[in-house]
Write an enzyme that holds these catalytic residues in place. Structure first.
Site, PDB file in Angstrom:
ATOM      1  N   ASP A  71       0.864  -1.184   0.000  1.00 15.68           N
ATOM      2  CA  ASP A  71       0.000   0.000   0.000  1.00 15.68           C
ATOM      3  C   ASP A  71       0.901   1.236   0.000  1.00 15.68           C
ATOM      4  O   ASP A  71       1.164   1.828   1.047  1.00 15.68           O
ATOM      5  CB  ASP A  71      -0.873  -0.059   1.265  1.00 15.68           C
ATOM      6  CG  ASP A  71      -1.803   1.127   1.382  1.00 15.68           C
ATOM      7  OD1 ASP A  71      -2.101   1.754   0.342  1.00 15.68           O
ATOM      8  OD2 ASP A  71      -2.235   1.430   2.515  1.00 15.68           O
TER       9      ASP A  71
HETATM   10  C1  SPV Z   1      -6.552   1.575   4.588  1.00 14.37           C
HETATM   11  O1  SPV Z   1      -7.330   0.732   5.000  1.00 14.37           O
HETATM   12  O2  SPV Z   1      -5.970   1.498   3.517  1.00 14.37           O
HETATM   13  C2  SPV Z   1      -6.284   2.761   5.400  1.00 14.37           C
HETATM   14  C3  SPV Z   1      -6.415   2.686   6.846  1.00 14.37           C
HETATM   15  O3  SPV Z   1      -5.885   3.755   4.853  1.00 14.37           O
HETATM   16  S1  SPV Z   1      -4.865   2.276   7.452  1.00 14.37           S
HETATM   17  O4  SPV Z   1      -4.428   1.081   6.806  1.00 14.37           O
HETATM   18  O5  SPV Z   1      -5.032   2.141   8.881  1.00 14.37           O
HETATM   19  O6  SPV Z   1      -3.983   3.384   7.143  1.00 14.37           O
HETATM   20 MG    MG Z   2      -5.263   3.504   2.925  1.00 12.21          MG
END
Ligand code: SPV
Ligand code: MG
Length: 578
Positions: A71
Site C-alpha cells: 500500500d
Molecule cells: C486503509 O485501509 O488502507 C487505510 C487505513 O488507509 S490504514 O491502513 O489504517 O492506514
Molecule cells: Mg489507505
C-alpha cells in the site's frame, strides 16, 4: 435486496441519511465484489435487534494487498476505480473510498467525479505527500503536506462535487507522523475552515491517548466555526475500544478497515497447507464454504433456473384446439370472438408471449377461412382438423399430434389468463398437471354452465411435491357429471403435458382409437369420437398414471356467454386504468 437496485443519487445520500438518523455509521472493509457482499449481508440479532454494517470501506491497503502489492501509491486510480465499480455493482449500501492523498488537484477532481458516477457516498483523503506509505507501519517515514496546500485541495474537491450529500473527509496524519496533538488540532482548524464534511483522526497506537484527547477537544475546535463536521475513527490498533465507547467519545463513523482481507488471507494460508500436507483436499471441506453456497450467494442458482425456464419455454408449444362450432357463439369460431375489439386468440397470444413462450399451434375447422387474419403471425402454426363435425375436442387436440413431441401446454380457446399460470405449470416436475381452481366451492354466483369438476385424493400428504416443495394435489376424478358437493376444484382449461405425459396421452389415445368397442359410451361421452379432454384424463388416471393439479386462484376467466364478454371487457378497462 437485489444487487445494485438503488439509484445513484439515493446511494450517494444514504451515508448522510444513516448518520442523521442514528448519529453514527458502522463500516466494514471490502476489497472485492464477494467481500463487499459479505460486508453488506452480514447480520446478527442481539436482544431481538438486528445488527448489520451500515456501509463498506474500500481500503487502499486491502485493495493493494488483494493485487499482491504494498500500500504505497502503486496501484493507480483506474485500478482502484475498477475495484470500486465491482463493489458498487453487487451492493446497495453506502461506500466510503480511501482516496490516499487524493493526488494533485486535477487528479482529485477526476477521482471525485468518477466516485459520484459510481454512487460512492464519501472519499477520505490523508494529508500526506505523494507517494504515501501505509499508516499502520510505525517504522515508515511519513511526510505530511502543508495544511494550507492540503486545504486548497479540499476546496477544489468541494467545488468539484455535483451532489451536496457526497462527503469529503480529511484524514489528519499528525499522530502517525509524530507531529503531535497540537499539529493535529491546527490542521483540523484549517480543514474545517476550508469546508470539509468530516475529519478522520488516525492513530496506529494500541493506547491512543492523543487520539482520545483530540476527540475530547473536537467540539470546542468546531465551536469556533459554528459547525461540526463528522468525526471518523479507524480502530485497527486500538480495537479494544468498542463502537459504543468511540461513539461516546463523539465519533460518527467507525471503520473496521482491513479485517475481511486479513481473515481471507489466514484462511487461504491454512487451506493451502492442509492440501499440501494431505495431497488431497478432503480435510479442508469442513472449513470452507460449500460450492453450492457460493453458487447461491453470487446468484448462480438464479441463472440456471432462468436457463431451465427459457429452454422449457422455447421447447414447449401451446396447443389451442379451436375447431368446433360453439353452441352459444354460433357465428364465429370461439378463438375469434372479440373482446375489447381484439379476438380472444390475440389476448391469449399476448399472455403467452409475456410468459416467454414462443410457439402456438392452433387447430381450426369450423369457418377456417376466418382464421386468415392470423396467417401473418410467424409464431402461430395453424393446423386444420377436417373431421371436426364428427368428433369433439379431444380429436381436435390430437390433430396437433406431430407438434407435441417435446411436451406441450393445452389451452382451451375460450380462456383469458395470467401469464404466471403458464410459467408455474411448466416449472412443476410432474408429467401431467392441470390448472385447477376451487373458487366455485365458495362462490355463490349462479353458474350457467356445467363445469369440468375435479376431485382430489384426500390424503393430501401423499401428493406430489413440486420443485419448490409445495405439495400438489393428486387428481382422482374429473368430469362434468360429478356432484359439485364432493368436488374440490374445477379444471380451468389449461394443462401441461411433459414429454413423458405426452407419450402417455398419445399411447392411450392410439389404443382407444383402435378399439372398436368404444363406439358407445366412453366415460362421460357418447362415444370415444365425441369425447372431451376430461374423458381421456379420467382414462389416464384409471390406468394408474399420476395426474396432478396446480391450484390457481384468480388470474383466469372463461368466455362462455355474452355476459362473460361484458365482464371481461370491464375487467380489462379497470386494469388499463391502473
Ligand atoms: C486503509 O485501509 O488502507 C487505510 C487505513 O488507509 S490504514 O491502513 O489504517 O492506514
Ligand atoms: Mg489507505
Amino acid at each position: 435486496m437485489k444487487k445494485n437496485s438503488i439509484s445513484i443519487p439515493e446511494r450517494i445520500s444514504s451515508l448522510k441519511r444513516i448518520i442523521k438518523h442514528k448519529n453514527y455509521a458502522r463500516i466494514l472493509e471490502a476489497h472485492s465484489g464477494l467481500s463487499a457482499m459479505i460486508a453488506e449481508s452480514s447480520k446478527i440479532t442481539k436482544n431481538r435487534i438486528d445488527i448489520e454494517f451500515d456501509g463498506i470501506w474500500e481500503s487502499s491497503l486491502t485493495d493493494s494487498a488483494t493485487k499482491g502489492m504494498p500500500d504505497a501509491s502503486i496501484i493507480g486510480t483506474e485500478s482502484r476505480l475498477h475495484t470500486i465499480n465491482e463493489i458498487a455493482h453487487v451492493t446497495n449500501k453506502p461506500i466510503i473510498v480511501d482516496g490516499d492523498t487524493g493526488g494533485s488537484i486535477p487528479q482529485f477532481e477526476f477521482l471525485i467525479s468518477n466516485l459520484e458516477r459510481l454512487g460512492v457516498s464519501s472519499v477520505i483523503i490523508e494529508d500526506k505527500i505523494f507517494p504515501k506509505r501505509n499508516s499502520l507501519d510505525a517504522s515508515a517515514n511519513q511526510e505530511l503536506e502543508n495544511p494550507k496546500i492540503f486545504s486548497n485541495k479540499i476546496k477544489a474537491g468541494i467545488n468539484q462535487k455535483s451532489n451536496l450529500d457526497f462527503l469529503i473527509i480529511a484524514r489528519i496524519e499528525s499522530l502517525i507522523a509524530g507531529t503531535g496533538l497540537k499539529d493535529a488540532i491546527k490542521r483540523a482548524e484549517h480543514y474545517i475552515e476550508a469546508g470539509i464534511d468530516g475529519i478522520m483522526i488516525h492513530s496506529n497506537e494500541k493506547n491512543p491517548k492523543n487520539l482520545i484527547h483530540f476527540a475530547e477537544k473536537y467540539n470546542s475546535i468546531c465551536n469556533k466555526f459554528g459547525r461540526r463536521p463528522l468525526l471518523v475513527s479507524v480502530p485497527t490498533t486500538y480495537n479494544n475500544y468498542t463502537e459504543k465507547a468511540l461513539i461516546d467519545l463523539g465519533f460518527n463513523i467507525i471503520i473496521h478497515a482491513n479485517h475481511l482481507l486479513r481473515a481471507s488471507h489466514q484462511a487461504m494460508k491454512e487451506t493451502a497447507q492442509i492440501i499440501l500436507n494431505d495431497s488431497k483436499s478432503e480435510r479442508v471441506d469442513k472449513n470452507i464454504t460449500p460450492v453450492k453456497e457460493i453458487f447461491q450467494f453470487v446468484g448462480h442458482d438464479k441463472i440456471t433456473e432462468q436457463d431451465r425456464e427459457n429452454s422449457v419455454q422455447l421447447r414447449t408449444p401451446i396447443i389451442i384446439p379451436s375447431a368446433g362450432k360453439d353452441p352459444i357463439f354460433t357465428k364465429t369460431p370461439k378463438s375469434l370472438i372479440s373482446i375489447n375489439k381484439k379476438p380472444i386468440i390475440e389476448h391469449q397470444m399476448e399472455s403467452i408471449k409475456s410468459a416467454g413462450f414462443k410457439n402456438i399451434v392452433l387447430i381450426n375447422g369450423y369457418k377456417l377461412e376466418d382464421f386468415s387474419i392470423l396467417s401473418k403471425n410467424e409464431n402461430i402454426t395453424i393446423k386444420t382438423h377436417t373431421e371436426y363435425k364428427n368428433t369433439h375436442i379431444l380429436h381436435s387436440l390430437m390433430a396437433a399430434n406431430p407438434y407435441m413431441d417435446n411436451g406441450f401446454i393445452l389451452l382451451f380457446s375460450d380462456i383469458l389468463f395470467d401469464p404466471e399460470i403458464l410459467k408455474k405449470l411448466t416449472s412443476i416436475k410432474s408429467d401431467i398437471v392441470l390448472g385447477i381452481d376451487n373458487s366455485f366451492t365458495y362462490n355463490n354466483q349462479k353458474i350457467d354452465k356445467k363445469l369440468d369438476l375435479v376431485v382430489r385424493k384426500k390424503s393430501f400428504q401423499e401428493g406430489f411435491r413440486s420443485l419448490n416443495n409445495e405439495i400438489l394435489p393428486e387428481i382422482t376424478r374429473i368430469g362434468k357429471n360429478i356432484d359439485p358437493k364432493i368436488s374440490d376444484y374445477e379444471f380451468i382449461g389449461i394443462a401441461y403435458f411433459s414429454e413423458k405425459g405426452t407419450e402417455i396421452l398419445k399411447n392411450t389415445f392410439k389404443e382407444l382409437n383402435n378399439n372398436l368397442n368404444l363406439k358407445n359410451n366412453f366415460h362421460e361421452a357418447k362415444s370415444f369420437k365425441m369425447s372431451s379432454i376430461t374423458d381421456i384424463i379420467q382414462e389416464i388416471i384409471n390406468r394408474g398414471y399420476l395426474v396432478n393439479g396446480l391450484e390457481v386462484r384468480q388470474g383466469w376467466r372463461e368466455i362462455h356467454s355474452p355476459e362473460d364478454i361484458q365482464t371481461a371487457e370491464k375487467e380489462i378497462a379497470k386494469l388499463d386504468q391502473t
